[in-house]
Design an enzyme around this catalytic site. Structure first.
Site, PDB file in Angstrom:
ATOM      1  N   LEU A  50       5.014  12.239  -6.034  1.00 13.44           N
ATOM      2  CA  LEU A  50       5.466  11.730  -7.331  1.00 13.44           C
ATOM      3  C   LEU A  50       4.650  10.511  -7.777  1.00 13.44           C
ATOM      4  O   LEU A  50       4.184  10.459  -8.910  1.00 13.44           O
ATOM      5  CB  LEU A  50       6.960  11.367  -7.240  1.00 13.44           C
ATOM      6  CG  LEU A  50       7.663  10.902  -8.508  1.00 13.44           C
ATOM      7  CD1 LEU A  50       7.720  12.015  -9.558  1.00 13.44           C
ATOM      8  CD2 LEU A  50       9.087  10.417  -8.194  1.00 13.44           C
ATOM      9  N   GLY A  56       4.407   4.015 -10.461  1.00 15.12           N
ATOM     10  CA  GLY A  56       5.284   3.903  -9.298  1.00 15.12           C
ATOM     11  C   GLY A  56       6.718   3.945  -9.794  1.00 15.12           C
ATOM     12  O   GLY A  56       7.309   5.005  -9.972  1.00 15.12           O
ATOM     13  N   GLN A  80      14.003 -14.127  15.190  1.00 13.36           N
ATOM     14  CA  GLN A  80      14.095 -15.576  15.430  1.00 13.36           C
ATOM     15  C   GLN A  80      14.780 -15.871  16.780  1.00 13.36           C
ATOM     16  O   GLN A  80      14.360 -16.773  17.500  1.00 13.36           O
ATOM     17  CB  GLN A  80      14.874 -16.230  14.280  1.00 13.36           C
ATOM     18  CG  GLN A  80      14.830 -17.758  14.279  1.00 13.36           C
ATOM     19  CD  GLN A  80      13.469 -18.320  13.887  1.00 13.36           C
ATOM     20  OE1 GLN A  80      12.617 -17.605  13.369  1.00 13.36           O
ATOM     21  NE2 GLN A  80      13.256 -19.602  14.140  1.00 13.36           N
ATOM     22  N   GLU A 125      11.314   4.812  -2.966  1.00 16.99           N
ATOM     23  CA  GLU A 125      12.459   5.557  -3.502  1.00 16.99           C
ATOM     24  C   GLU A 125      13.394   4.682  -4.337  1.00 16.99           C
ATOM     25  O   GLU A 125      14.604   4.747  -4.221  1.00 16.99           O
ATOM     26  CB  GLU A 125      13.216   6.270  -2.371  1.00 16.99           C
ATOM     27  CG  GLU A 125      12.416   7.450  -1.826  1.00 16.99           C
ATOM     28  CD  GLU A 125      13.138   8.208  -0.730  1.00 16.99           C
ATOM     29  OE1 GLU A 125      14.324   8.523  -0.918  1.00 16.99           O
ATOM     30  OE2 GLU A 125      12.510   8.484   0.293  1.00 16.99           O
TER      31      GLU A 125
END
Length: 400
Positions: free
Chosen positions: A141, A147, A357, A384
């Site tokens: 796509l 995008g 961390q 997505e």
């Protein structure tokens, strides 16, 4: 690049307490428990992401897990695609290996349009092979200039005497260069925006398709740019109706949006499990890391972030399954799926960062599970439907 260190290396099992929530039924619980045991026994070398993806597809197919990507009429496990089953599968696989999750998800996403709108001949030619892991699927796509703005695509499909000719590019295509076929979206009416897009099946070995331009990303996955140069397709390559491709792409993404949230959730649960195990074992100043209230508070925060994401994810999947005809595509489901994807991906990023961390210097050492997850989670906030797109969906819904 070191392979992903799997949970069996220190007896880490996928958590299953959440399966008692009312969103799931006994079939979902059985699926989750069976898959958790199966993934625990898999040892895949992920040093080469392309080789590993092929391996995962074959394993997932042979074990029957890919049957949840297609409906029963075409070799699938259930009468229709079940969002809660997809959520359980992706959460469980992502806990074990984000690459296993990727391999599974692409079989569903890549074949989704054929499930929704394919002709009986198309469905027979592709779906059983997808379910068995014999054909690797892809969903084409995105483009260099299209995008989030799907309507801006430029790949052109021109009608010819024998069918269609494709010219242009796709990029960021998962399984690019690996797939046996690409469900490809192209402009059939260049002046009609979103209403001028159609979907086509393009076999991986089609003349005029070049998928050799691999894209390297921070968490290795098979990605490529596809270039179509006078790529000739037969008339029967069209999926669904001419100019009906945008709706088809959105419907396909709609089915899988809650499952993206689930993949993030699986990664967050894994980071949390790693952090808890590390805190209990790490000696500091004459006690364990877990004995410090700061550690306890941080683990508490991680736990709450995961629970919030989980409930939104399961609710979205349950909403869609409760009534596939009225659930999917409704404003309520669209908003629920957007909230789930946004919250689960953003929360997982925070949880994994906190886990890293807690590990201190070891957390950034290549090959450590949390270091791998730190790179793996980042793309889920983009693909997505980026977080910003989900925020727009939710904001517009609020203003209605």
């Amino acid at each position: 690049m070191a392979g992903f260190e799997h949970p069996h290396s220190h007896g880490m099992l996928v958590p299953t307490a959440h399966l008692e929530l009312p969103f799931f039924d006994d079939a979902h619980r059985a699926l989750a428990n069976g898959l958790a045991a199966w993934t625990h026994a898999q040892h895949v070398d992920e040093t080469d992401d392309r080789v590993a993806c092929r391996d995962w597809v074959q394993r997932l197919g042979a074990a029957g897990w890919l049957r949840y990507c297609v409906p029963a009429a075409h070799g699938g496990a259930l009468p229709a695609l079940d969002s809660r089953a997809l959520v359980i599968l992706r959460e469980t696989l992502a806990f074990h290996s984000p690459l296993a999750d990727f391999a599974f998800a692409m079989q569903g996403l890549g074949s989704g349009a054929i499930t929704l709108a394919g002709t009986p001949a198309q469905q027979a030619a592709y779906l059983p092979a997808v379910a068995r892991g014999e054909k690797i699927a892809a969903f084409a796509l995105s483009e260099p200039e299209a995008g989030s703005d799907v309507a801006g695509m430029r790949l052109r499909a021109l009608p010819t005497a024998g069918g269609w000719q494709l010219d242009g590019q796709k990029t960021w295509i998962s399984n690019g260069g690996l797939a046996d076929f690409y469900v490809t979206f192209a402009k059939t009416d260049p002046d009609a925006g979103a209403r001028g897009i159609s979907a086509f099946i393009v076999d991986g070995d089609a003349a005029g398709l070049d998928s050799s331009a691999h894209i390297q990303v921070m968490a290795p996955h098979p990605l490529a740019t596809l270039t179509f140069s006078a790529c000739a397709l037969a008339q029967d390559a069209l999926v669904g109706s001419v100019n009906g491709g945008f709706k088809l792409a959105m419907q396909t993404l709609d089915i899988f949006r809650a499952s993206v949230a689930a993949a993030a959730l699986g990664m967050a649960r894994r980071a949390f499990a790693e952090a808890v195990a590390h805190a209990k074992g790490r000696q500091m100043f004459g006690q364990t890391l877990a004995d410090f209230q700061l550690t306890q508070a941080r683990l508490g925060e991680m736990s709450a972030l995961i629970e919030a994401a989980a409930l939104l994810t399961y609710r979205a999947a349950w909403l869609r399954d409760r009534s596939p005809s009225s659930g999917a595509g409704t404003p309520a489901y669209t908003a629920a799926a957007a909230a789930a994807k946004l919250t689960a991906t953003e929360n997982a990023q925070k949880v994994i960062d906190m886990a890293l961390q807690l590990f201190g210097g070891r957390g950034v050492q290549v090959g450590n599970v949390v270091e791998h997850l730190y790179r793996d989670i980042r793309s889920l906030r983009i693909y997505e439907g980026a977080s910003e797109v989900q925020l727009l969906i939710l904001g517009r819904q609020a203003l209605r």
